[in-house]
Design a protein around this motif. Sequence first.
Motif, PDB file in Angstrom:
ATOM      1  N   LYS A   4     -12.691  -8.943   0.324  1.00 44.99           N
ATOM      2  CA  LYS A   4     -11.792  -8.206   1.447  1.00 44.99           C
ATOM      3  C   LYS A   4     -11.628  -6.892   1.007  1.00 44.99           C
ATOM      4  O   LYS A   4     -11.510  -7.189   0.160  1.00 44.99           O
ATOM      5  N   SER A   5     -11.421  -6.433   2.265  1.00 43.25           N
ATOM      6  CA  SER A   5     -10.455  -4.806   2.260  1.00 43.25           C
ATOM      7  C   SER A   5      -9.529  -5.212   2.189  1.00 43.25           C
ATOM      8  O   SER A   5      -8.734  -5.923   3.391  1.00 43.25           O
ATOM      9  N   ALA A   6      -8.690  -4.548   1.524  1.00 42.79           N
ATOM     10  CA  ALA A   6      -6.995  -4.623   0.922  1.00 42.79           C
ATOM     11  C   ALA A   6      -6.458  -3.597   0.338  1.00 42.79           C
ATOM     12  O   ALA A   6      -7.018  -2.599  -0.380  1.00 42.79           O
ATOM     13  N   ALA A   7      -5.556  -3.902   1.282  1.00 38.31           N
ATOM     14  CA  ALA A   7      -4.724  -1.907   0.513  1.00 38.31           C
ATOM     15  C   ALA A   7      -3.046  -2.517   0.937  1.00 38.31           C
ATOM     16  O   ALA A   7      -2.939  -3.402   1.513  1.00 38.31           O
ATOM     17  N   TRP A   8      -2.345  -2.333   0.169  1.00 37.46           N
ATOM     18  CA  TRP A   8      -0.831  -2.524   0.042  1.00 37.46           C
ATOM     19  C   TRP A   8      -0.407  -2.100   0.907  1.00 37.46           C
ATOM     20  O   TRP A   8      -0.477  -0.493   1.072  1.00 37.46           O
ATOM     21  N   SER A   9       0.771  -2.707   1.398  1.00 43.77           N
ATOM     22  CA  SER A   9       1.156  -2.595   2.634  1.00 43.77           C
ATOM     23  C   SER A   9       2.832  -1.812   2.346  1.00 43.77           C
ATOM     24  O   SER A   9       3.240  -2.747   1.731  1.00 43.77           O
ATOM     25  N   LYS A  10       3.534  -1.543   2.523  1.00 43.41           N
ATOM     26  CA  LYS A  10       4.689  -1.257   1.587  1.00 43.41           C
ATOM     27  C   LYS A  10       5.603  -2.077   2.802  1.00 43.41           C
ATOM     28  O   LYS A  10       7.025  -1.915   2.798  1.00 43.41           O
ATOM     29  N   SER A  11       5.092  -2.644   4.589  1.00 45.11           N
ATOM     30  CA  SER A  11       5.673  -2.723   4.511  1.00 45.11           C
ATOM     31  C   SER A  11       5.737  -4.318   4.755  1.00 45.11           C
ATOM     32  O   SER A  11       7.275  -6.164   5.799  1.00 45.11           O
ATOM     33  N   LYS A  12       5.393  -5.630   3.832  1.00 46.25           N
ATOM     34  CA  LYS A  12       5.196  -6.621   3.097  1.00 46.25           C
ATOM     35  C   LYS A  12       5.668  -6.785   2.150  1.00 46.25           C
ATOM     36  O   LYS A  12       6.064  -6.104   1.132  1.00 46.25           O
TER      37      LYS A  12
END
Length: 136
Positions: A4-12
């Motif tokens: 999976k392509s994943a990036a940290w999200s500040k909204s989560k």
Amino acid sequence: MKKKSAAWSKSKSFEENLKSFDTCNPGRSFDESVDLTKALSNHYDPELAKAKLAEVHNWLTKDATLSEEEKVKLGWKQAYNLTTWEEFPGDDLCMSGVILRRMGIKSSGGNIEDAVKEAKVMRGIVRKSSLLSLED
């Protein structure tokens, strides 16, 4: 298997972000918007520490492009190769071989004088323990 392509999200939330990663070590990346004043309150120079964190972060981002000259100016040097190597190439390293070499029964080269002295001591120990076992 496609990752999976994943990036940290500040909204989560932290937990929601973790679910989007296959595996991870959720450390903390440098974020300029985070106030580090309290965390660095006991540091001898908090402003310098903040500046150095930002500087290193900029060096190590995936988009960073430093030329070899820039790396040299920063004091970076080529690291040595960390791959493992054979300690004694062409030699079958086993405990009995090491003991025989240290006792002077099998040649290994190196500092002969020290090896001869050690071999005499080790032979004496073996002889004494052999005689003691015969007496029992």
